[in-house]
Design an enzyme around this catalytic site. Structure first.
Site, mmCIF file in Angstrom:
data_model
loop_
_atom_site.group_PDB
_atom_site.id
_atom_site.type_symbol
_atom_site.label_atom_id
_atom_site.label_comp_id
_atom_site.label_asym_id
_atom_site.label_seq_id
_atom_site.Cartn_x
_atom_site.Cartn_y
_atom_site.Cartn_z
ATOM 1 N N GLU A 72 -11.955 15.539 10.708
ATOM 2 C CA GLU A 72 -10.556 15.217 10.426
ATOM 3 C C GLU A 72 -10.525 14.620 9.029
ATOM 4 O OE1 GLU A 72 -8.110 13.032 13.258
ATOM 5 O OE2 GLU A 72 -6.880 12.295 11.585
ATOM 6 N N THR A 117 -6.433 2.388 10.823
ATOM 7 C CA THR A 117 -7.719 2.854 10.302
ATOM 8 C C THR A 117 -7.627 2.986 8.783
ATOM 9 O OG1 THR A 117 -7.804 4.140 12.326
ATOM 10 C CG2 THR A 117 -9.518 4.565 10.710
ATOM 11 N N ARG A 168 -4.994 -3.284 21.262
ATOM 12 C CA ARG A 168 -3.707 -3.795 20.787
ATOM 13 C C ARG A 168 -2.531 -2.885 21.168
ATOM 14 N NH1 ARG A 168 -4.515 -2.860 14.334
ATOM 15 N NH2 ARG A 168 -6.394 -4.044 14.779
ATOM 16 N N GLU A 219 -9.159 9.033 19.861
ATOM 17 C CA GLU A 219 -9.783 8.407 18.681
ATOM 18 C C GLU A 219 -10.529 7.184 19.156
ATOM 19 O OE1 GLU A 219 -6.926 7.291 15.770
ATOM 20 O OE2 GLU A 219 -6.198 9.327 15.534
ATOM 21 N N HIS A 221 -5.528 6.264 20.284
ATOM 22 C CA HIS A 221 -6.690 5.508 19.791
ATOM 23 C C HIS A 221 -6.875 4.311 20.712
ATOM 24 C CE1 HIS A 221 -8.710 3.440 16.038
ATOM 25 N NE2 HIS A 221 -9.454 3.373 17.134
ATOM 26 N N HIS A 231 -3.261 10.992 8.776
ATOM 27 C CA HIS A 231 -3.091 9.595 8.372
ATOM 28 C C HIS A 231 -2.033 9.495 7.278
ATOM 29 C CE1 HIS A 231 -3.791 5.361 7.967
ATOM 30 N NE2 HIS A 231 -4.510 5.444 9.063
ATOM 31 N N ARG A 260 -8.367 1.228 20.895
ATOM 32 C CA ARG A 260 -9.054 0.277 20.013
ATOM 33 C C ARG A 260 -9.797 -0.763 20.835
ATOM 34 N NH1 ARG A 260 -6.984 0.760 14.525
ATOM 35 N NH2 ARG A 260 -8.383 -0.967 14.057
ATOM 36 N N HIS A 265 2.011 4.159 18.883
ATOM 37 C CA HIS A 265 3.035 3.161 18.557
ATOM 38 C C HIS A 265 4.132 3.045 19.598
ATOM 39 C CE1 HIS A 265 0.921 1.942 15.136
ATOM 40 N NE2 HIS A 265 0.907 3.163 14.627
ATOM 41 N N ASN A 281 0.422 11.536 17.834
ATOM 42 C CA ASN A 281 -0.229 10.267 18.184
ATOM 43 C C ASN A 281 0.842 9.315 18.744
ATOM 44 O OD1 ASN A 281 -1.027 7.503 17.878
ATOM 45 N ND2 ASN A 281 -2.724 8.170 16.608
HETATM 46 N N1 PXP Z 1 -5.833 10.165 12.287
HETATM 47 C C1 PXP Z 1 -6.550 9.033 12.473
HETATM 48 C C2 PXP Z 1 -8.031 9.121 12.528
HETATM 49 C C3 PXP Z 1 -5.904 7.795 12.644
HETATM 50 O O1 PXP Z 1 -6.636 6.674 12.830
HETATM 51 C C4 PXP Z 1 -4.492 7.759 12.629
HETATM 52 C C5 PXP Z 1 -3.791 6.458 12.866
HETATM 53 O O2 PXP Z 1 -3.967 6.046 14.179
HETATM 54 C C6 PXP Z 1 -3.792 8.970 12.454
HETATM 55 C C7 PXP Z 1 -4.493 10.153 12.261
HETATM 56 C C8 PXP Z 1 -2.309 9.022 12.451
HETATM 57 O O3 PXP Z 1 -1.832 8.312 11.358
HETATM 58 P P1 PXP Z 1 -0.290 8.002 11.229
HETATM 59 O O4 PXP Z 1 0.058 7.092 12.372
HETATM 60 O O5 PXP Z 1 -0.177 7.339 9.904
HETATM 61 O O6 PXP Z 1 0.432 9.310 11.323
#
Ligand code: PXP
Length: 238
Positions: free
Chosen positions: A151, A101, A49, A70, A43, A191, A45, A10, A7
């Site tokens: 998931e 989330t 952001r 996402e 994601h 997550h 959003r 960030h 992901n």
């Molecule tokens: N899965 C989902 C559905 C999420 O919303 C997130 C955060 O964006 C992640 C996985 C990844 O989480 P993390 O950034 O804590 O690894």
């Protein structure tokens, strides 16, 4: 083999903090693929952001593995997803005020909108995953809703401090993964997974793919800093 979808949200968070055009999450995604990631997750959003529409459009054209988008259920985001057509759409609950989330979808309160969005996505040829808390009830409901994947939310496991709580959360995740597999659903999880807590989750053989963002992007800031300083010092030489 357990797959990893990275992901890159960030990377965009850092870019948006300065309103600059770098670092680019698209470049980060390509480097993650070169390092062996089997997928890229972003994601989009509602408040934009971090990830922007431009990022998803470029990723659609450049990602060579699998693009997982996402998303919440708002009309504009669904419309955008139908246009961009990611390989997988992971439906998540979304609250404006949350930092990230906070929990899985509440499938008992989803009303008509969730089945409607699932069928719109399916009609466009997009596979659908539902981000759910690891409970047998949620897995069964996701199956009934015709999801292709679940998931499993690993947030409570990641936050658990004492060993008995950790074991309890792991058991819930493993049990839900087993049930989902029995129902022939694809099984993703994610997550809060990081370099300290990923091993136990990786041992659950029914899980097909992990979605990890914050810890990998954070680690990359640290392991990349020496090279970044060296490159700047080189440019500064008179
Ligand atoms: N899965 C989902 C559905 C999420 O919303 C997130 C955060 O964006 C992640 C996985 C990844 O989480 P993390 O950034 O804590 O690894």
């Amino acid at each position: 083999m357990l797959r990893l979808s990275v992901n890159v949200d960030h990377v965009a968070t850092l870019r948006q903090a300065r309103g600059s055009n770098y670092p680019d999450p698209v470049t980060a995604a390509l480097l993650a693929e070169l390092a062996g990631a089997s997928g890229i997750t972003v994601h989009l959003r509602e408040d934009r952001r971090h990830i922007q529409e431009r990022d998803v459009e470029l990723l659609r054209r450049t990602v060579k593995t699998k693009l997982n988008l996402e998303m919440g259920l708002s009309e504009s985001v669904v419309k955008f997803a139908l246009k961009v057509r990611p390989d997988l759409a992971t439906l998540v609950p979304e609250k404006r005020e949350e930092l990230t989330t906070e929990g899985g979808l509440d499938l008992s309160k989803s009303g008509d909108r969730l089945p409607e969005v699932i069928s719109l996505l399916h009609d466009a040829g997009i596979a659908v995953s539902l981000f759910i808390n690891p409970t047998p009830n949620s897995v069964k409901k996701a199956h009934k809703l015709n999801a292709d994947f679940v998931e499993l939310h690993t947030g409570l496991y990641a936050e658990a401090k004492d060993p008995s709580q950790i074991a309890e959360e792991l058991e819930k995740i493993a049990g839900s993964a087993m049930l989902a597999k029995k129902l022939e659903l694809g099984v993703n999880a994610g997550h809060g997974l990081n370099y300290e807590n990923v091993r136990e989750i990786a041992m659950i053989k029914e899980i097909d793919e992990l979605s990890i963002g914050h810890s990998i992007i954070s680690r990359s800031c640290l392991v990349g800093i020496q090279e970044a300083v060296r490159q700047m010092l080189k440019l500064m030489q008179r």
